[in-house]
Design a protein around this motif. Structure first.
Motif, PDB file in Angstrom:
ATOM      1  N   VAL A  50      -7.093   2.834  -5.549  1.00  0.00           N
ATOM      2  CA  VAL A  50      -7.578   4.161  -5.157  1.00  0.00           C
ATOM      3  C   VAL A  50      -6.713   5.260  -5.780  1.00  0.00           C
ATOM      4  O   VAL A  50      -7.218   6.322  -6.163  1.00  0.00           O
ATOM      5  N   VAL A  51      -5.426   5.016  -5.893  1.00  0.00           N
ATOM      6  CA  VAL A  51      -4.498   6.004  -6.456  1.00  0.00           C
ATOM      7  C   VAL A  51      -4.823   6.255  -7.926  1.00  0.00           C
ATOM      8  O   VAL A  51      -4.869   7.408  -8.389  1.00  0.00           O
ATOM      9  N   TYR A  52      -5.089   5.191  -8.662  1.00  0.00           N
ATOM     10  CA  TYR A  52      -5.345   5.323 -10.096  1.00  0.00           C
ATOM     11  C   TYR A  52      -6.743   5.875 -10.363  1.00  0.00           C
ATOM     12  O   TYR A  52      -6.957   6.577 -11.366  1.00  0.00           O
ATOM     13  N   ALA A  53      -7.679   5.584  -9.460  1.00  0.00           N
ATOM     14  CA  ALA A  53      -9.013   6.174  -9.588  1.00  0.00           C
ATOM     15  C   ALA A  53      -8.932   7.696  -9.469  1.00  0.00           C
ATOM     16  O   ALA A  53      -9.561   8.437 -10.238  1.00  0.00           O
TER      17      ALA A  53
ATOM     18  N   LEU B 275       0.844  -1.185   0.000  1.00  0.00           N
ATOM     19  CA  LEU B 275       0.000   0.000   0.000  1.00  0.00           C
ATOM     20  C   LEU B 275       0.882   1.238   0.000  1.00  0.00           C
ATOM     21  O   LEU B 275       1.732   1.419   0.870  1.00  0.00           O
ATOM     22  N   PHE B 276       0.674   2.105  -0.990  1.00  0.00           N
ATOM     23  CA  PHE B 276       1.511   3.292  -1.136  1.00  0.00           C
ATOM     24  C   PHE B 276       0.798   4.321  -1.997  1.00  0.00           C
ATOM     25  O   PHE B 276       0.115   3.989  -2.960  1.00  0.00           O
TER      26      PHE B 276
ATOM     27  N   TYR C  90      -1.164   6.345   2.224  1.00  0.00           N
ATOM     28  CA  TYR C  90      -1.444   7.123   1.007  1.00  0.00           C
ATOM     29  C   TYR C  90      -1.115   8.606   1.174  1.00  0.00           C
ATOM     30  O   TYR C  90      -1.587   9.432   0.399  1.00  0.00           O
ATOM     31  N   ASN C  91      -0.280   8.921   2.162  1.00  0.00           N
ATOM     32  CA  ASN C  91       0.046  10.321   2.420  1.00  0.00           C
ATOM     33  C   ASN C  91       1.550  10.548   2.448  1.00  0.00           C
ATOM     34  O   ASN C  91       2.059  11.326   3.248  1.00  0.00           O
ATOM     35  N   CYS C  92       2.265   9.864   1.562  1.00  0.00           N
ATOM     36  CA  CYS C  92       3.706  10.096   1.473  1.00  0.00           C
ATOM     37  C   CYS C  92       3.941  11.482   0.857  1.00  0.00           C
ATOM     38  O   CYS C  92       3.210  11.903  -0.039  1.00  0.00           O
ATOM     39  N   SER C  93       4.957  12.176   1.337  1.00  0.00           N
ATOM     40  CA  SER C  93       5.221  13.517   0.806  1.00  0.00           C
ATOM     41  C   SER C  93       6.726  13.739   0.691  1.00  0.00           C
ATOM     42  O   SER C  93       7.516  13.138   1.408  1.00  0.00           O
ATOM     43  N   GLY C  94       7.107  14.598  -0.255  1.00  0.00           N
ATOM     44  CA  GLY C  94       8.511  14.945  -0.435  1.00  0.00           C
ATOM     45  C   GLY C  94       9.167  14.163  -1.552  1.00  0.00           C
ATOM     46  O   GLY C  94       8.609  13.223  -2.111  1.00  0.00           O
ATOM     47  N   GLU C  95      10.389  14.551  -1.879  1.00  0.00           N
ATOM     48  CA  GLU C  95      11.105  13.960  -3.008  1.00  0.00           C
ATOM     49  C   GLU C  95      11.498  12.513  -2.773  1.00  0.00           C
ATOM     50  O   GLU C  95      11.801  11.783  -3.711  1.00  0.00           O
TER      51      GLU C  95
END
Length: 744
Positions: A453-456, A416-417, A502-507
């Motif tokens: 969910v990401v692709y939706a 999950l990512f 599903y809330n990863c942030s940054g480079e």
């Protein structure tokens, strides 16, 4: 870039991508009607009136759909193209019927009387292009597909509004014709091609030979499949992107043309020059244009053309010179070989090279490439824009049109990512960038079939002018549509996933699974994650509470397996941390205890769970490969290709575990034996009072890994056991470890 110049660039792209006769309208409408019948069945399909009318987009020139009717009347779906009509149909199903087409749920069930559209709804996309595919997707996900699976995927593409996509099957058969015509022998050509599972990197010039050769049966089958793919894509009004020559050639070219100016590039991916160090023709060599035009002429004679072509010269490889003049000449040579055959050619370029090697690609080097092609005739994919956008430091690709892309997944890994906040904000930010040349959005994962969910969300953003205003509300609605019911605990579970995995942030955000579960064991493994594991465990618990009421939902069963798999992945990290601590403290009993749980209880429980769903079974994966073969020997060869890709990736573990997946059979016969051997070695180290030697372990474990790849063991593709019962068993046994930290 001034607005007038941008408009001119877009106009050139329109020449390549737009179409327009009344015959096309009828064909595209018929394609969408056939899609409705496949999706809903012929009886319900009769309740939809589908038409394609170019005039709908007369004002904006952008794909537009209109919805009306329903209730006692048929639902009327109108689109300016077949793709627009299909996207409008999906909008109706999503917003009025509360359901959504995904990879795991490709078919829907609707009431006999369809909901009414109270007021005619018309929507125009702000994006001329909604692009799909990474070159790597061809190998990590599509390589073993038959026409039935391709048909399902193209339907998914149409419903999600995709109008530009790669169509690269069968190109090796065309290359074989070209190389034979140039004087290469069949043996030299066969020795050049990689095996099917590694063709993406042969096509980008990274590899040759590894996992090959390709059989004549493979070529025939892929040619036929490509014709089917192109016919269906074009029937919807999609623009297929065909391949073009980028300058990479077999070494045998130097036998036929001994005076050809060829440079051997450096190695790639820890492969030696037996399999990498590709040969690149000098742009000024007359053979360059001859080969490039021969290939494109033969390709377009076989498949026709929509005038957009993909080619990657320096994908993850350093060019032989950083001089802007050389880079400009190399780029111009590729483009000129295209236009020699097709004067309307537009080059689609993956912008990954600029992101991957920023120390080489300075401003002068990037400008040299981008300005070597006439403005508007180079369409750049900003491939990893959700995390590391290139348009920001290239003044919007120095005036060339670009597509803002979400890469999201590396290697086709499970796990999950997502970076949904960045994805949600990104397209509009790029559109508002000063003098922006953005002309579309793109979905470009290396592998699919995960994190739906990401692709939706990304597909929806292809039709939105603004970001989703409230992602919590959006993901709540996603859960309701997915399970066809409002279930508070399920909604709460998805909100927890939104704020965590599903809330990863940054480079540093990369959708590449480095969990200890799927990595070669080592005391140095990193177990840190960007989220609170407690959120994942709580979401797991919440979904377990609704299992009795949602047990008949296929989407729920899939999600329950997926989150239980994720919870086990988290538990493996926790048990590994306990084992490592025990070893470093020289505590044999705790090491024996937690190591035994990890290797002999937790991983077998995961394997049993995965075996309850064919989509998480190694047998299903390998059966797809075997089904492409024309003989038993070829079937074993393809199976071995597939096993190598999932594990060692090369003869010596060259890109070890890059394409890791969590599949039943793979867990039991690959990951579990590695962990058992590692933990046994740690115990022996403590018992004998000698330090653990990673190098010695690596040599031993490689024998296990290689034995798995070369094994002829057959795996079942028939699911066994009940997903919900097995998930509950794991939850009841391991939730104390998850929630309280006890070793249980």
């Amino acid at each position: 870039m001034e607005a007038a110049a941008l408009a001119a660039a877009l106009g050139l792209l329109l020449l390549a991508g737009a179409g327009g006769s009344a015959g096309d309208e009828a064909q595209e409408a018929a394609a969408v009607r056939a899609l409705v019948a496949r999706l809903l069945g012929p009886e319900l399909a009769a309740s939809f009136l589908v038409s394609v009318e170019r005039a709908l987009a007369a004002e904006s020139g952008l794909d537009t759909y209109s919805l009306s009717g329903g209730g006692a009347a048929p639902v009327r779906v109108r689109g300016s193209t077949g793709v627009a009509a299909a996207a409008g149909l999906h909008r109706y199903l999503r917003d009025f019927c509360g359901c959504q087409v995904t990879w795991s749920s490709p078919q829907l069930h609707l009431p006999r009387q369809l909901p009414e559209v109270p007021k005619e709804l018309t929507e125009a996309t702000p994006n001329r292009y909604r692009y799909y595919q990474n070159v790597c997707t061809q190998s990590y996900s599509f390589v073993w597909w038959d026409w039935a699976r391709w048909e399902q995927e193209i339907d998914w593409m149409a419903l999600n509004g995709i109008n530009l996509a790669l169509a690269w099957n069968g190109q090796e058969a065309i290359w074989q014709r070209v190389y034979l015509a140039l004087g290469l022998t069949q043996s030299e050509i066969s020795n050049y091609f990689t095996g099917p599972a590694f063709l993406a990197w042969e096509r980008m010039g990274n590899l040759h030979t590894w996992g090959g050769p390709l059989s004549s049966f493979w070529h025939v089958k892929q040619l036929h499949l490509q014709h089917q793919i192109l016919e269906r894509m074009r029937s919807f009004g999609m623009t297929p992107v065909l391949p073009a020559f980028a300058g990479h050639v077999p070494k045998a070219i130097t036998r036929v043309f001994p005076h050809a100016k060829v440079t051997q590039l450096g190695s790639w991916g820890h492969f030696n020059c037996s399999y990498s160090c590709s040969f690149l023709l000098a742009p000024e060599d007359p053979i360059f244009s001859i080969i490039g035009s021969l290939f494109l002429r033969e390709l377009t004679k076989e498949f026709g053309t929509n005038h957009i072509y993909g080619a990657d010269i320096f994908n993850e490889m350093q060019p032989p010179s950083s001089e802007p003049s050389y880079l400009a000449a190399a780029t111009a040579a590729v483009y000129e070989a295209m236009t020699t055959v097709d004067p309307h050619a537009v080059w689609l370029l993956q912008g990954w090279l600029f992101q991957h090697q920023p120390e080489f690609w300075g401003s002068a080097q990037i400008r040299a490439v981008l300005h070597a092609v006439p403005q508007g005739r180079l369409l750049v994919l900003d491939l990893f824009a959700e995390s590391q956008p290139v348009y920001l430091h290239t003044a919007s690709f120095y005036g060339q049109p670009f597509i803002w892309c979400m890469l999201h997944n590396f290697g086709g890994n499970h796990g999950l990512f997502g970076a949904l906040e960045a994805v949600n904000r990104g397209p509009k930010s790029a559109r508002l960038f000063p003098n922006s040349t953005m002309v579309g959005t793109g979905i470009v994962p290396e592998g699919i079939g995960q994190n739906e969910v990401v692709y939706a969300l990304m597909a929806e953003l292809g039709w939105r002018k603004d970001p989703v205003p409230n992602l919590e509300a959006w993901v709540t609605s996603f859960a309701d549509r997915r399970y066809r019911v409002d279930q508070p605990n399920a909604e709460a579970a998805w909100r927890l996933l939104l704020r965590s995995v599903y809330n990863c942030s940054g480079e540093g955000c990369r959708g590449h699974n480095h969990s200890p579960l799927v990595r070669r064991p080592s005391l140095r493994l990193n177990t840190t994650v960007w989220y609170n594991r407690s959120d994942v465990f709580e979401a797991w618990r919440l979904l377990m509470t609704v299992a009795p009421s949602l047990a008949t939902s296929p989407a729920f069963r899939y999600d329950l397996l997926d989150i239980t798999r994720q919870a086990v992945q988290e538990l493996v990290s926790l048990y590994f941390e306990d084992a490592r601590t025990a070893y470093l403290k020289h505590e044999s009993l705790p090491l024996f205890r937690v190591g035994g749980i990890l290797a002999n209880e937790l991983l077998p429980a995961l394997d049993e769970l995965l075996a309850s769903d064919s989509r998480f079974m190694l047998g299903s994966w390998l059966e797809q490969a075997r089904a492409m073969a024309g003989s038993e020997a070829e079937a074993y060869f393809y199976e071995q290709n597939s096993r190598y890709q999932l594990t060692l990736w090369g003869p010596e573990g060259n890109i070890l575990d890059y394409a890791n997946k969590q599949l039943s059979g793979l867990v039991a016969d690959y990951y579990q034996p590695r962990w058992r051997l590692f933990l046994e070695n740690l115990m022996t180290s403590l018992d004998q009072g000698i330090p653990f030697q990673q190098h010695t372990f690596d040599q031993k474990v490689f024998q296990l890994e290689q034995a798995f790849v070369l094994s002829k063991k057959r795996y079942s593709s028939q699911p066994k056991g009940d997903t919900i019962d097995l998930a509950q068993k794991i939850f009841l046994k391991y939730s104390p470890r998850a929630f309280t930290g006890s070793l249980g």
